[in-house]
Write a protein that holds these residues in place. Structure first.
Motif, PDB file in Angstrom:
ATOM      1  N   SER A 162      -9.447 -13.960 -18.355  1.00 40.38           N
ATOM      2  CA  SER A 162      -9.689 -15.337 -17.973  1.00 40.38           C
ATOM      3  C   SER A 162      -9.058 -16.294 -18.995  1.00 40.38           C
ATOM      4  O   SER A 162      -9.208 -16.106 -20.195  1.00 40.38           O
ATOM      5  N   GLY A 163      -8.313 -17.268 -18.480  1.00 44.52           N
ATOM      6  CA  GLY A 163      -7.699 -18.261 -19.370  1.00 44.52           C
ATOM      7  C   GLY A 163      -6.349 -17.833 -19.934  1.00 44.52           C
ATOM      8  O   GLY A 163      -5.766 -18.544 -20.761  1.00 44.52           O
ATOM      9  N   GLY A 220      -3.510 -17.686 -18.354  1.00 45.26           N
ATOM     10  CA  GLY A 220      -2.403 -18.503 -17.840  1.00 45.26           C
ATOM     11  C   GLY A 220      -1.878 -18.091 -16.470  1.00 45.26           C
ATOM     12  O   GLY A 220      -0.884 -18.644 -15.996  1.00 45.26           O
ATOM     13  N   LYS A 221      -2.568 -17.155 -15.806  1.00 44.61           N
ATOM     14  CA  LYS A 221      -2.082 -16.652 -14.509  1.00 44.61           C
ATOM     15  C   LYS A 221      -1.977 -17.779 -13.468  1.00 44.61           C
ATOM     16  O   LYS A 221      -0.936 -17.957 -12.857  1.00 44.61           O
ATOM     17  N   SER A 222      -3.082 -18.502 -13.297  1.00 48.75           N
ATOM     18  CA  SER A 222      -3.081 -19.564 -12.270  1.00 48.75           C
ATOM     19  C   SER A 222      -2.082 -20.648 -12.630  1.00 48.75           C
ATOM     20  O   SER A 222      -1.380 -21.172 -11.756  1.00 48.75           O
ATOM     21  N   THR A 223      -1.996 -20.968 -13.912  1.00 49.60           N
ATOM     22  CA  THR A 223      -1.062 -22.023 -14.330  1.00 49.60           C
ATOM     23  C   THR A 223       0.366 -21.603 -13.992  1.00 49.60           C
ATOM     24  O   THR A 223       1.151 -22.410 -13.489  1.00 49.60           O
ATOM     25  N   GLU A 246      -5.300 -14.924  -7.375  1.00 46.82           N
ATOM     26  CA  GLU A 246      -6.601 -14.247  -7.371  1.00 46.82           C
ATOM     27  C   GLU A 246      -7.224 -14.207  -5.971  1.00 46.82           C
ATOM     28  O   GLU A 246      -8.349 -14.663  -5.760  1.00 46.82           O
ATOM     29  N   HIS A 276      -7.639  -9.872 -11.374  1.00 41.29           N
ATOM     30  CA  HIS A 276      -8.439  -9.707 -12.586  1.00 41.29           C
ATOM     31  C   HIS A 276      -8.505  -8.244 -13.011  1.00 41.29           C
ATOM     32  O   HIS A 276      -8.513  -7.935 -14.181  1.00 41.29           O
TER      33      HIS A 276
HETATM   34  N1  LIG Z   1      -5.671 -28.856 -15.464  1.00 41.44           N
HETATM   35  C1  LIG Z   1      -5.944 -28.349 -16.674  1.00 41.44           C
HETATM   36  N2  LIG Z   1      -6.307 -29.144 -17.700  1.00 41.44           N
HETATM   37  C2  LIG Z   1      -6.569 -28.652 -18.935  1.00 41.44           C
HETATM   38  N3  LIG Z   1      -6.510 -27.338 -19.237  1.00 41.44           N
HETATM   39  C3  LIG Z   1      -6.163 -26.493 -18.244  1.00 41.44           C
HETATM   40  C4  LIG Z   1      -5.860 -26.936 -16.918  1.00 41.44           C
HETATM   41  N4  LIG Z   1      -5.544 -25.869 -16.154  1.00 41.44           N
HETATM   42  C5  LIG Z   1      -5.646 -24.791 -16.963  1.00 41.44           C
HETATM   43  N5  LIG Z   1      -6.012 -25.167 -18.211  1.00 41.44           N
HETATM   44  C6  LIG Z   1      -6.189 -24.277 -19.358  1.00 41.44           C
HETATM   45  O1  LIG Z   1      -5.051 -23.455 -19.445  1.00 41.44           O
HETATM   46  C7  LIG Z   1      -5.420 -22.126 -19.809  1.00 41.44           C
HETATM   47  C8  LIG Z   1      -4.940 -21.145 -18.750  1.00 41.44           C
HETATM   48  O2  LIG Z   1      -5.712 -21.343 -17.576  1.00 41.44           O
HETATM   49  P1  LIG Z   1      -5.452 -20.540 -16.221  1.00 41.44           P
HETATM   50  O3  LIG Z   1      -6.377 -21.105 -15.192  1.00 41.44           O
HETATM   51  O4  LIG Z   1      -4.014 -20.536 -15.918  1.00 41.44           O
HETATM   52  O5  LIG Z   1      -5.885 -19.080 -16.633  1.00 41.44           O
HETATM   53  P2  LIG Z   1      -6.147 -17.815 -15.701  1.00 41.44           P
HETATM   54  O6  LIG Z   1      -5.517 -16.664 -16.373  1.00 41.44           O
HETATM   55  O7  LIG Z   1      -5.716 -18.099 -14.308  1.00 41.44           O
HETATM   56  O8  LIG Z   1      -7.719 -17.716 -15.800  1.00 41.44           O
HETATM   57  P3  LIG Z   1      -8.800 -17.238 -14.682  1.00 41.44           P
HETATM   58  O9  LIG Z   1      -8.575 -15.771 -14.516  1.00 41.44           O
HETATM   59  O10 LIG Z   1     -10.114 -17.550 -15.329  1.00 41.44           O
HETATM   60  O11 LIG Z   1      -8.538 -18.047 -13.451  1.00 41.44           O
HETATM   61  C9  LIG Z   1      -6.933 -22.130 -19.977  1.00 41.44           C
HETATM   62  O12 LIG Z   1      -7.235 -22.293 -21.332  1.00 41.44           O
HETATM   63  C10 LIG Z   1      -7.362 -23.338 -19.186  1.00 41.44           C
HETATM   64  O13 LIG Z   1      -8.552 -23.885 -19.715  1.00 41.44           O
END
Ligand SMILES: Nc1ncnc2c1ncn2[C@@H]1O[C@H](COP(=O)(O)OP(=O)(O)OP(=O)(O)O)[C@@H](O)[C@H]1O
Length: 286
Positions: free
Chosen positions: A45-46, A48-51, A185, A218
């Motif tokens: 989690s966190g 960066g996948k979704s980003t 996801e 995940h």
């Molecule tokens: N719009 C936003 N504003 C500020 N921080 C963000 C934003 N979107 C993502 N982040 C931060 O960027 C980092 C990566 O987030 P992301 O959602 O891409 O992770 P992830 O791997 O998809 O996590 P998860 O499995 O929990 O969805 C995290 O620290 C998150 O808090």
């Protein structure tokens, strides 16, 4: 040189993203997805996948400056140097995107939600009036039948189970005739049986149509089971990109430390067994 290197469907070059001056969500990420590939994107989690997926879909813009920072999808530039391409809407019509929360309109019927996949391919006036042709409706019914939920066509989307809603979202991609699919996801909120069904459908689309699929997950078991290749992220960086079967529990512990527990299903053996049984049932019923 492999096809992947010759003609990537998705190409991300040196992309970084900082949220609010401090939070570096992506750090110099470069990845390529080739034609016909189904690739898993894993990470705690966190990580960066979704980003990353949102950048590829052109929903988020990367940091300005630096070298590169360029994303192309299906040969079309999505963004470069922190600026979205003017023609991003054209690329989006060709790209199917599936989210964890399905993104259906709850009060509309399942059929209408699936037909929404045609909106980018029809005149605006018809779209605004939701006037779909007989042929389009037939296409939508075929797509629903392909994902096994044609009997829900007239129901409101809100009445469907999570797994059924995700299948409707995939049917929408089919009707859209997506040339590549990003799935963020897609199984995170589903029970194991529904999760497997959704992964099987994505895998079937990948194999039958040759549609490239990038799916963030995940749990690494799903990556090993359904995707030949996995890209693993940690703290905004790509820390592994290679064959999914190389992602052994020990290797995951090596790259993620304690966070690896989050990526390994506690019941990994049950998972494998359930799969074998499901496969046997499929063979028996064929
Ligand atoms: N719009 C936003 N504003 C500020 N921080 C963000 C934003 N979107 C993502 N982040 C931060 O960027 C980092 C990566 O987030 P992301 O959602 O891409 O992770 P992830 O791997 O998809 O996590 P998860 O499995 O929990 O969805 C995290 O620290 C998150 O808090």
């Amino acid at each position: 040189m492999s096809d992947t290197q010759i003609q990537p469907v998705i190409q991300v070059r040196n992309v970084s993203k900082t949220f609010g001056n401090v939070r570096r969500a992506l750090i110099d990420v470069s990845v390529e997805i080739g034609a016909g590939e189904m690739v898993a994107l894993i990470g705690a989690s966190g990580s960066g996948k979704s980003t990353l997926i949102r950048h590829i879909a052109g929903l988020v813009v990367a940091d300005k400056g630096g070298e590169g920072g360029e994303i192309t999808v299906l040969g079309e530039r999505v963004q470069s140097g922190g600026k979205l391409s003017r023609d991003v809407a054209h690329m989006r019509r060709r790209l199917g995107v599936i989210f964890q929360q399905f993104n259906l309109v709850p009060r509309l019927t399942v059929l209408t939600n699936v037909l929404a996949g045609r909106l980018g391919r029809m005149p605006k006036w018809r779209g605004t009036l939701m006037q779909f042709s007989h042929l389009e409706k037939q296409l939508a019914m075929q797509a629903l039948s392909r994902v096994g939920i044609e009997f829900t066509a007239r129901q409101r989307a809100s009445t469907l189970s999570g797994g059924q809603q995700q299948r409707a979202a995939i049917a929408r991609c089919l009707v859209q005739e997506s040339e590549a699919i990003l799935a963020d996801e897609p199984i995170a909120s589903l029970d194991p049986a529904s999760a497997r069904r959704v992964m099987e459908i994505l895998s079937d689309i990948n194999r039958s149509e040759g549609t490239a699929v990038l799916v963030s997950l995940h749990q690494v078991e799903y990556a090993r089971r359904y995707c030949k290749r996995t890209i693993a992220m940690r703290d905004g960086r790509v820390v592994f990109d290679g064959p999914s079967h190389d992602l052994t529990t020990d290797f995951l512990r090596e790259i993620y430390g304690e966070a690896s527990e989050e990526l390994i299903l506690p019941d990994a053996e049950d998972f494998a067994e359930a799969h074998e049984q499901a496969e046997k049932r499929l063979i028996a019923s064929a």
